[in-house]
Design a protein around this motif. Sequence first.
Motif, PDB file in Angstrom:
ATOM      1  N   SER A   1       0.841  -1.192   0.000  1.00  0.00           N
ATOM      2  CA  SER A   1       0.000   0.000   0.000  1.00  0.00           C
ATOM      3  C   SER A   1       0.875   1.241   0.000  1.00  0.00           C
ATOM      4  CB  SER A   1      -0.899  -0.020   1.234  1.00  0.00           C
ATOM      5  OG  SER A   1      -1.558   1.194   1.359  1.00  0.00           O
ATOM      6  N   ALA A   2       0.700   2.073  -0.979  1.00  0.00           N
ATOM      7  CA  ALA A   2       1.459   3.314  -1.044  1.00  0.00           C
ATOM      8  C   ALA A   2       0.598   4.432  -0.475  1.00  0.00           C
ATOM      9  CB  ALA A   2       1.830   3.618  -2.492  1.00  0.00           C
ATOM     10  N   THR A   3       1.205   5.278   0.319  1.00  0.00           N
ATOM     11  CA  THR A   3       0.465   6.378   0.929  1.00  0.00           C
ATOM     12  C   THR A   3       1.130   7.699   0.600  1.00  0.00           C
ATOM     13  OG1 THR A   3       1.737   6.191   2.955  1.00  0.00           O
ATOM     14  CG2 THR A   3      -0.329   4.952   2.848  1.00  0.00           C
ATOM     15  N   GLY A   4       0.368   8.767   0.741  1.00  0.00           N
ATOM     16  CA  GLY A   4       0.903  10.121   0.591  1.00  0.00           C
ATOM     17  C   GLY A   4       1.499  10.366  -0.776  1.00  0.00           C
ATOM     18  N   SER A   5       2.608  11.102  -0.789  1.00  0.00           N
ATOM     19  CA  SER A   5       3.241  11.465  -2.048  1.00  0.00           C
ATOM     20  C   SER A   5       3.903  10.271  -2.730  1.00  0.00           C
ATOM     21  CB  SER A   5       4.259  12.577  -1.814  1.00  0.00           C
ATOM     22  OG  SER A   5       5.311  12.091  -0.985  1.00  0.00           O
ATOM     23  N   ASP A   6       4.241   9.224  -1.971  1.00  0.00           N
ATOM     24  CA  ASP A   6       4.838   8.014  -2.550  1.00  0.00           C
ATOM     25  C   ASP A   6       3.887   7.375  -3.560  1.00  0.00           C
ATOM     26  OD1 ASP A   6       6.874   5.989  -2.709  1.00  0.00           O
ATOM     27  OD2 ASP A   6       5.485   4.690  -1.621  1.00  0.00           O
ATOM     28  N   ARG A   7       2.620   7.486  -3.295  1.00  0.00           N
ATOM     29  CA  ARG A   7       1.598   6.929  -4.177  1.00  0.00           C
ATOM     30  C   ARG A   7       1.648   7.583  -5.555  1.00  0.00           C
ATOM     31  NH1 ARG A   7      -4.767   7.529  -3.054  1.00  0.00           N
ATOM     32  NH2 ARG A   7      -4.196   9.697  -3.233  1.00  0.00           N
ATOM     33  N   PHE A   8       1.946   8.861  -5.618  1.00  0.00           N
ATOM     34  CA  PHE A   8       1.993   9.595  -6.886  1.00  0.00           C
ATOM     35  C   PHE A   8       3.428   9.834  -7.372  1.00  0.00           C
ATOM     36  CE2 PHE A   8      -2.204  11.099  -5.198  1.00  0.00           C
ATOM     37  CZ  PHE A   8      -2.974  10.434  -6.129  1.00  0.00           C
TER      38      PHE A   8
ATOM     39  N   ALA B   1       6.046   8.553 -16.671  1.00  0.00           N
ATOM     40  CA  ALA B   1       4.605   8.719 -16.503  1.00  0.00           C
ATOM     41  C   ALA B   1       4.416   9.393 -15.151  1.00  0.00           C
ATOM     42  CB  ALA B   1       3.888   7.382 -16.555  1.00  0.00           C
ATOM     43  N   VAL B   2       3.702  10.505 -15.144  1.00  0.00           N
ATOM     44  CA  VAL B   2       3.530  11.313 -13.939  1.00  0.00           C
ATOM     45  C   VAL B   2       2.071  11.224 -13.488  1.00  0.00           C
ATOM     46  CG1 VAL B   2       3.842  13.587 -12.922  1.00  0.00           C
ATOM     47  CG2 VAL B   2       5.325  12.866 -14.810  1.00  0.00           C
ATOM     48  N   PRO B   3       1.826  10.494 -12.388  1.00  0.00           N
ATOM     49  CA  PRO B   3       0.456  10.400 -11.878  1.00  0.00           C
ATOM     50  C   PRO B   3       0.142  11.533 -10.913  1.00  0.00           C
ATOM     51  CG  PRO B   3       1.859   8.919 -10.641  1.00  0.00           C
ATOM     52  CD  PRO B   3       2.736   9.598 -11.674  1.00  0.00           C
ATOM     53  N   ASP B   4      -1.122  11.907 -10.865  1.00  0.00           N
ATOM     54  CA  ASP B   4      -1.609  12.827  -9.838  1.00  0.00           C
ATOM     55  C   ASP B   4      -3.051  12.435  -9.536  1.00  0.00           C
ATOM     56  OD1 ASP B   4      -3.338  14.137 -11.708  1.00  0.00           O
ATOM     57  OD2 ASP B   4      -1.700  15.456 -12.302  1.00  0.00           O
ATOM     58  N   ALA B   5      -3.719  13.184  -8.715  1.00  0.00           N
ATOM     59  CA  ALA B   5      -5.066  12.815  -8.282  1.00  0.00           C
ATOM     60  C   ALA B   5      -6.080  12.791  -9.428  1.00  0.00           C
ATOM     61  CB  ALA B   5      -5.544  13.768  -7.192  1.00  0.00           C
ATOM     62  N   THR B   6      -5.826  13.543 -10.497  1.00  0.00           N
ATOM     63  CA  THR B   6      -6.809  13.627 -11.581  1.00  0.00           C
ATOM     64  C   THR B   6      -6.487  12.767 -12.789  1.00  0.00           C
ATOM     65  OG1 THR B   6      -5.700  15.552 -12.532  1.00  0.00           O
ATOM     66  CG2 THR B   6      -7.456  15.966 -10.918  1.00  0.00           C
ATOM     67  N   GLY B   7      -5.247  12.296 -12.918  1.00  0.00           N
ATOM     68  CA  GLY B   7      -4.923  11.498 -14.093  1.00  0.00           C
ATOM     69  C   GLY B   7      -3.463  11.162 -14.206  1.00  0.00           C
ATOM     70  N   LEU B   8      -3.061  10.790 -15.414  1.00  0.00           N
ATOM     71  CA  LEU B   8      -1.713  10.319 -15.707  1.00  0.00           C
ATOM     72  C   LEU B   8      -1.199  11.048 -16.938  1.00  0.00           C
ATOM     73  CD1 LEU B   8       0.398   8.051 -14.942  1.00  0.00           C
ATOM     74  CD2 LEU B   8      -0.705   6.667 -16.712  1.00  0.00           C
TER      75      LEU B   8
END
Length: 155
Positions: free
Chosen positions: A2-9, A71-78
């Motif tokens: 499970s990735a949390t916080g900024s590590d997830r993105f 590939a740069v992920p964020d809360a709205t997309g990739l």
Amino acid sequence: MSATGSDRFRTFRGRFGTPAAYGLALLSVGGCTFVALAATGQGADTANRVAIIVFGLLGGVIAWRFGAVRAVPDATGLTVVNYATSRRLAWAEIVTVRFGPNDPWVHLDLADGDVLAVMGIQRADGEHGMAEARRLVALIAELGEAAEPGNPPPR
């Protein structure tokens, strides 16, 4: 996992290919410049020196582009940046992630029928590449569920 916080993105990029490409770019530019400036003799005129430096710069630019894949992920997309193109996707546009045993990098099946390579997640990275593909699948599963047509999302 499970990735949390900024590590997830965290940005997806090649583990070995990226530094190797950047190193090759620097070697190309530096090596050709050194050869052009150190050359002596009959063929060492200004035009040949400039041509060698330009050749090194072109090689450096091409290698740099190879290193820039990500590939740069964020809360709205990739945002997928490949060698020559960049494309922004909303999470809901991504239908499936494919990373078959003979695929050099991840492929995304998109809602519009297109297939998009994600060169920042590479088979050459071994288990790290597989872990990054699983992280992308988890992000899509979490953020990519589109609401059913005609049904508003639950509040």
